[in-house]
Design a protein around this motif. Structure first.
Motif, PDB file in Angstrom:
ATOM      1  N   ALA A  52       0.739  -1.440   0.025  1.00  0.00           N
ATOM      2  CA  ALA A  52       0.160   0.238   0.103  1.00  0.00           C
ATOM      3  C   ALA A  52       1.003   1.320   0.043  1.00  0.00           C
ATOM      4  O   ALA A  52       0.539   2.409  -0.809  1.00  0.00           O
ATOM      5  CB  ALA A  52      -1.013   0.035   1.067  1.00  0.00           C
ATOM      6  N   ALA A  53       2.117   1.108   0.857  1.00  0.00           N
ATOM      7  CA  ALA A  53       3.056   2.293   0.806  1.00  0.00           C
ATOM      8  C   ALA A  53       3.365   2.684  -0.667  1.00  0.00           C
ATOM      9  O   ALA A  53       3.624   3.383  -1.056  1.00  0.00           O
ATOM     10  CB  ALA A  53       3.861   2.087   1.976  1.00  0.00           C
ATOM     11  N   LEU A  54       3.974   1.558  -1.345  1.00  0.00           N
ATOM     12  CA  LEU A  54       4.532   1.439  -2.555  1.00  0.00           C
ATOM     13  C   LEU A  54       3.457   2.041  -3.393  1.00  0.00           C
ATOM     14  O   LEU A  54       3.822   3.072  -4.431  1.00  0.00           O
ATOM     15  CB  LEU A  54       4.986   0.206  -3.016  1.00  0.00           C
ATOM     16  CG  LEU A  54       5.581  -0.001  -4.527  1.00  0.00           C
ATOM     17  CD1 LEU A  54       6.788   0.988  -4.360  1.00  0.00           C
ATOM     18  CD2 LEU A  54       5.887  -1.407  -4.641  1.00  0.00           C
ATOM     19  N   ALA A  55       2.326   1.693  -3.507  1.00  0.00           N
ATOM     20  CA  ALA A  55       1.198   2.360  -4.567  1.00  0.00           C
ATOM     21  C   ALA A  55       1.175   3.920  -4.233  1.00  0.00           C
ATOM     22  O   ALA A  55       0.682   4.367  -5.449  1.00  0.00           O
ATOM     23  CB  ALA A  55      -0.022   1.606  -4.173  1.00  0.00           C
ATOM     24  N   VAL A  56       1.253   4.485  -3.103  1.00  0.00           N
ATOM     25  CA  VAL A  56       1.260   5.966  -2.933  1.00  0.00           C
ATOM     26  C   VAL A  56       2.525   6.389  -3.245  1.00  0.00           C
ATOM     27  O   VAL A  56       2.646   7.759  -2.946  1.00  0.00           O
ATOM     28  CB  VAL A  56       0.586   6.438  -1.796  1.00  0.00           C
ATOM     29  CG1 VAL A  56      -0.849   5.822  -1.747  1.00  0.00           C
ATOM     30  CG2 VAL A  56       1.259   5.747  -0.535  1.00  0.00           C
ATOM     31  N   GLY A  57       3.585   5.639  -3.258  1.00  0.00           N
ATOM     32  CA  GLY A  57       5.010   6.341  -3.836  1.00  0.00           C
ATOM     33  C   GLY A  57       5.975   6.707  -2.565  1.00  0.00           C
ATOM     34  O   GLY A  57       6.801   7.231  -2.509  1.00  0.00           O
ATOM     35  N   GLN A  58       5.644   6.164  -1.305  1.00  0.00           N
ATOM     36  CA  GLN A  58       6.195   6.266  -0.145  1.00  0.00           C
ATOM     37  C   GLN A  58       7.346   5.061   0.264  1.00  0.00           C
ATOM     38  O   GLN A  58       6.896   3.956   0.632  1.00  0.00           O
ATOM     39  CB  GLN A  58       5.193   6.210   1.393  1.00  0.00           C
ATOM     40  CG  GLN A  58       4.204   7.340   1.186  1.00  0.00           C
ATOM     41  CD  GLN A  58       3.362   7.063   2.236  1.00  0.00           C
ATOM     42  OE1 GLN A  58       3.088   6.197   3.050  1.00  0.00           O
ATOM     43  NE2 GLN A  58       2.664   8.551   2.559  1.00  0.00           N
ATOM     44  N   VAL A 110       9.640 -10.279  -3.548  1.00  0.00           N
ATOM     45  CA  VAL A 110       9.239  -9.532  -4.973  1.00  0.00           C
ATOM     46  C   VAL A 110       8.733  -8.051  -4.678  1.00  0.00           C
ATOM     47  O   VAL A 110       9.100  -7.344  -5.669  1.00  0.00           O
ATOM     48  CB  VAL A 110       7.988 -10.209  -5.525  1.00  0.00           C
ATOM     49  CG1 VAL A 110       7.536  -9.966  -6.628  1.00  0.00           C
ATOM     50  CG2 VAL A 110       8.726 -11.922  -5.992  1.00  0.00           C
ATOM     51  N   SER A 111       7.906  -7.848  -3.884  1.00  0.00           N
ATOM     52  CA  SER A 111       7.632  -6.276  -3.592  1.00  0.00           C
ATOM     53  C   SER A 111       8.857  -5.483  -3.172  1.00  0.00           C
ATOM     54  O   SER A 111       8.672  -4.406  -3.500  1.00  0.00           O
ATOM     55  CB  SER A 111       6.577  -6.342  -2.129  1.00  0.00           C
ATOM     56  OG  SER A 111       5.279  -7.011  -2.845  1.00  0.00           O
ATOM     57  N   LEU A 112       9.501  -5.912  -2.244  1.00  0.00           N
ATOM     58  CA  LEU A 112      10.966  -5.403  -2.206  1.00  0.00           C
ATOM     59  C   LEU A 112      11.570  -4.881  -3.451  1.00  0.00           C
ATOM     60  O   LEU A 112      12.324  -4.006  -3.792  1.00  0.00           O
ATOM     61  CB  LEU A 112      11.916  -5.886  -1.322  1.00  0.00           C
ATOM     62  CG  LEU A 112      11.652  -5.745   0.327  1.00  0.00           C
ATOM     63  CD1 LEU A 112      12.410  -6.773   1.052  1.00  0.00           C
ATOM     64  CD2 LEU A 112      11.950  -4.317   0.727  1.00  0.00           C
ATOM     65  N   ALA A 113      11.549  -5.887  -4.346  1.00  0.00           N
ATOM     66  CA  ALA A 113      12.226  -5.799  -5.765  1.00  0.00           C
ATOM     67  C   ALA A 113      11.414  -4.730  -6.501  1.00  0.00           C
ATOM     68  O   ALA A 113      12.079  -3.918  -6.973  1.00  0.00           O
ATOM     69  CB  ALA A 113      12.236  -7.235  -6.462  1.00  0.00           C
ATOM     70  N   VAL A 151       9.936  -2.275  -5.189  1.00  0.00           N
ATOM     71  CA  VAL A 151      10.438  -0.788  -4.699  1.00  0.00           C
ATOM     72  C   VAL A 151      11.590  -0.558  -5.334  1.00  0.00           C
ATOM     73  O   VAL A 151      11.787   0.852  -5.580  1.00  0.00           O
ATOM     74  CB  VAL A 151      10.511  -0.958  -3.174  1.00  0.00           C
ATOM     75  CG1 VAL A 151      11.091   0.038  -2.527  1.00  0.00           C
ATOM     76  CG2 VAL A 151       9.228  -1.103  -2.436  1.00  0.00           C
ATOM     77  N   ALA A 152      12.666  -1.320  -5.184  1.00  0.00           N
ATOM     78  CA  ALA A 152      13.921  -0.988  -5.898  1.00  0.00           C
ATOM     79  C   ALA A 152      13.711  -0.631  -7.202  1.00  0.00           C
ATOM     80  O   ALA A 152      14.625   0.366  -7.783  1.00  0.00           O
ATOM     81  CB  ALA A 152      14.836  -2.212  -5.510  1.00  0.00           C
ATOM     82  N   GLN A 153      12.938  -1.251  -8.197  1.00  0.00           N
ATOM     83  CA  GLN A 153      12.648  -0.778  -9.336  1.00  0.00           C
ATOM     84  C   GLN A 153      12.344   0.637  -9.493  1.00  0.00           C
ATOM     85  O   GLN A 153      12.545   1.393 -10.388  1.00  0.00           O
ATOM     86  CB  GLN A 153      11.748  -1.925 -10.127  1.00  0.00           C
ATOM     87  CG  GLN A 153      12.384  -3.042 -10.653  1.00  0.00           C
ATOM     88  CD  GLN A 153      11.417  -3.891 -11.401  1.00  0.00           C
ATOM     89  OE1 GLN A 153      10.230  -4.162 -10.868  1.00  0.00           O
ATOM     90  NE2 GLN A 153      11.817  -4.505 -12.564  1.00  0.00           N
ATOM     91  N   ARG A 154      11.291   0.755  -8.595  1.00  0.00           N
ATOM     92  CA  ARG A 154      10.549   2.357  -8.706  1.00  0.00           C
ATOM     93  C   ARG A 154      11.833   3.266  -8.234  1.00  0.00           C
ATOM     94  O   ARG A 154      11.570   4.614  -8.804  1.00  0.00           O
ATOM     95  CB  ARG A 154       9.543   2.579  -7.901  1.00  0.00           C
ATOM     96  CG  ARG A 154       8.312   1.401  -8.185  1.00  0.00           C
ATOM     97  CD  ARG A 154       7.460   2.396  -9.246  1.00  0.00           C
ATOM     98  NE  ARG A 154       6.981   3.591  -8.638  1.00  0.00           N
ATOM     99  CZ  ARG A 154       5.638   3.508  -7.929  1.00  0.00           C
ATOM    100  NH1 ARG A 154       5.113   2.856  -7.442  1.00  0.00           N
ATOM    101  NH2 ARG A 154       5.374   4.883  -7.654  1.00  0.00           N
ATOM    102  N   GLN A 155      13.022   2.682  -7.585  1.00  0.00           N
ATOM    103  CA  GLN A 155      13.908   3.780  -7.221  1.00  0.00           C
ATOM    104  C   GLN A 155      15.095   3.638  -8.111  1.00  0.00           C
ATOM    105  O   GLN A 155      16.088   4.310  -8.048  1.00  0.00           O
ATOM    106  CB  GLN A 155      14.280   3.604  -6.065  1.00  0.00           C
ATOM    107  CG  GLN A 155      13.074   3.689  -4.792  1.00  0.00           C
ATOM    108  CD  GLN A 155      14.008   3.491  -3.277  1.00  0.00           C
ATOM    109  OE1 GLN A 155      14.175   2.242  -3.243  1.00  0.00           O
ATOM    110  NE2 GLN A 155      13.631   4.375  -2.615  1.00  0.00           N
ATOM    111  N   LYS A 156      14.717   3.009  -9.404  1.00  0.00           N
ATOM    112  CA  LYS A 156      15.728   2.640 -10.296  1.00  0.00           C
ATOM    113  C   LYS A 156      17.251   2.060  -9.789  1.00  0.00           C
ATOM    114  O   LYS A 156      18.287   2.245 -10.450  1.00  0.00           O
ATOM    115  CB  LYS A 156      16.138   3.841 -11.144  1.00  0.00           C
ATOM    116  CG  LYS A 156      14.914   4.497 -11.945  1.00  0.00           C
ATOM    117  CD  LYS A 156      15.185   5.871 -12.776  1.00  0.00           C
ATOM    118  CE  LYS A 156      14.274   6.361 -13.336  1.00  0.00           C
ATOM    119  NZ  LYS A 156      13.018   5.734 -13.838  1.00  0.00           N
TER     120      LYS A 156
END
Length: 166
Positions: A43-49, A72-75, A77-82
């Motif tokens: 949920a935090a990833l979905a809103v960009g936190q 997988v979700s941590l991956a 998060v890492a992808q969104r942060q490039k």
């Protein structure tokens, strides 16, 4: 005298077998608290936190280190942060738990494409297609589209190239 080592070995094996079943939980059962932390992280990833997502997902793994979905979700998060290398490391951990996880293979393939390892991403795509069979498969579809597009990092203009144009 010759039977003593055999008797001792059998005693050790018997004690090990008797104690191993007492504390083990089946791999299919992830602790509910870990799943709650995972949902909070997603949920935090979905809103960009990203920091909150990272913290919640790491808490999920502390509660239950077998939570493949949290890796997988941590991956993601890492992808969104490039941070594509970190994304690959997290998917490797998920794939160590279940080598035939099409979602983990897809996320890993996406990170590989972004790093320019398109051939390796195509291997992941082939494995996903094998796992999914002939039906629709979201990880295969998104990875195939990303492979077709190519790595964004290679297409991004470097600061040196931008300076030469000016």
């Amino acid at each position: 005298m010759r039977l003593l080592p055999i008797v001792v070995a059998l005693g050790v094996v018997g004690a090990t077998i008797a104690s191993s079943g007492e504390t083990q939980v089946p791999d299919a059962q992830i602790r509910p608290q870990s799943l709650q932390w995972q949902k909070a992280g997603e949920a935090a990833l979905a809103v960009g936190q990203f920091q909150a997502a990272d913290d919640a997902l790491e808490a999920a793994l502390i509660v239950d280190p077998r939570n493949r979905g949290a890796f997988v979700s941590l991956a993601r998060v890492a992808q969104r942060q490039k941070l594509y290398g970190q994304a690959i490391r997290f998917t490797n951990k998920a794939l160590a738990l279940e080598p035939n996880d099409p979602v983990a293979l897809g996320v890993q393939g996406e990170a590989l494409v972004e790093l320019g390892a398109v051939a390796r991403a195509q291997q992941n795509l082939a494995k996903i297609k094998t796992l999914c069979g002939t039906g629709p498969c979201a990880p295969a579809t998104s990875l195939a589209a990303l492979i077709q597009r190519g790595p964004a990092m290679a297409k991004a203009e470097t600061p040196a190239a931008a300076a030469k144009k000016n």
